[in-house]
Design an enzyme around this catalytic site. Sequence first.
Site, PDB file in Angstrom:
ATOM      1  CG  ASN A 159      -0.400  -0.064   2.496  1.00 44.33           C
ATOM      2  OD1 ASN A 159       0.740  -0.490   2.653  1.00 44.33           O
ATOM      3  ND2 ASN A 159      -1.136   0.368   3.498  1.00 44.33           N
ATOM      4  CD  GLU A 257       3.541  -0.270  12.473  1.00 42.81           C
ATOM      5  OE1 GLU A 257       4.451  -0.101  13.284  1.00 42.81           O
ATOM      6  OE2 GLU A 257       2.348  -0.010  12.702  1.00 42.81           O
ATOM      7  CB  CYS A 291      -1.908   0.306   8.430  1.00 41.09           C
ATOM      8  SG  CYS A 291      -0.490   1.328   8.178  1.00 41.09           S
ATOM      9  CD  GLU A 472       8.515   0.445  10.482  1.00 39.53           C
ATOM     10  OE1 GLU A 472       7.352   0.462  10.047  1.00 39.53           O
ATOM     11  OE2 GLU A 472       9.452  -0.129   9.898  1.00 39.53           O
TER      12      GLU A 472
END
Length: 501
Positions: A159, A257, A291, A472
Amino acid sequence: MAKPAAKVRPEYRNYIGGEWIVPQSGNYIENRNPADTRELIGSFPASNSSDVDRAVQVAAEAFQRWRKVPAPRRAEILFKAGEILIQRKEEFARDMTREMGKVLAEARGDVQEAIDMTYFIAGEGRRLHGFTTKAELPNKYAMCTREPIGVCALITPWNFPMAIPSWKIVPALVCGNAVVIKPAEDTPLSTYNLVSALTDAGIPPGVLNIVAGRGEEVGKALVEHPKVRLVSFTGSTEVGRIVGQSCAATDKICSLEMGGKNAIMIMEDADLDLALEGVLWGGFGTTGQRCTAASRVIVHRKVAKKFTSMLTDRAKRLRLGPGLNEKTDVGPVINQDAVEKTLEYIEIGRREDKAKMNCGGHRVEKGDLKYGYFIEPAVFSEVEPQMRIAQEEIFGPVVSVIDCRDLDHAIEIVNGVKYGLSASIYTRDTNRAFRAMEEVQTGIFYVNASTIGAEVHLPFGGTKSTGNGHREGGTQVLDIFSEWKAVYVDYSGKLQRAQID
Ligand code: ADP
């Protein structure tokens, strides 16, 4: 200097040890445009475990040289890569829209994020701060430094096909690690483009390698390889758990993640026009495939009806089409599986007791759009917090409006899912905004903005089943890609026993 995988070649190759190499498997995966599947973008390796082994061995050797390059020198190469990305931004954005489907403005943003990350992290080459502290004994010095880890396996989703690889590759490199990256099956080209910018900037052979292929084959082989010391994964919670378990079995460092079920809260005092823009952007931007997508909208019951009608009216008018058309608001979903999954959830939503379907939810079958994976943006209202469409990650253009009684009720609903990535509140009341900020169990929180829009110099990640505690982005990402070494220097000239003398 390595040449990028030439686009004139019908088949792209793996990038191992500074060379573009035909996969030993001899197999390929077609990369097609999700807006028009008649367009073949290229065929990319469906590599096997021998390809993985070769890349990891090469990376392990290169690591021994790269870790000795001073960090400011490593960072100079990264700055240069940032400049190359700027020069190629438009070309890379167009490639990305063709392979992934997101509208061009967003693809440009995705490349820009890689540029921002590269510059930000390159700056860390002259910091990578450790610290000194006081020792408990006299004539003794105590300090801590960051050390590189070794070969890092990076596994990425489709994505954000350039931004997410950059979040991982660039910090891994500045810390002195060697990398093998496996891009998502649907969007390898953007990773190839990023890697070609980095190698053209001067990243030495073997330090950065690509092995393309399927998750169950290449991803699995990477995670299980004994010479891989760290795995950084972004993708679904289901696969993330498999990766985490496999890493535990071989004592690897593992950063995960994973999913989200993010929510926008809209209080009765909110600027509803502003909130509407946030919901459209958060819910239908990237066709709902982020997300951090705002798939739940929790609205105070005093304004819920009004807001639902405003949202439905605008959602109906969103223009579907190929992302390369500048007039398009919403592009396709990524592939046939995504079409089926989204339509299945829409069907579940229709069947669930009280939820009301206000618009959208059909696959577009007319004109040229029938060659792509287009789904009309869907709005459900009167959704109950426990319904499946309000609990599970759909990853498509589907927004659920849930009514709430007050702020406490809204917060309870926000927290009542297994994920904890992003949330936001629209209100003019500062007290309520701060209370929500404190009570919401997410890694990211916005006030009077949507659930999307993270910036690279702040930590990115979530709580609960969204991840396994890492972040991150920000300087916090350095804690993933480096290990602490505690150093004691005793200059007393005698034996000094900690905790005893
Ligand atoms: P998404 O559908 O959002 O891309 P996935 O979790 O399916 O999420 O995939 C994320 C990445 O993980 C992709 O690069 C995929 O190829 C990879 N992957 C899938 N299965 C495995 C596995 N068993 N082991 C390692 N990586 C995998």
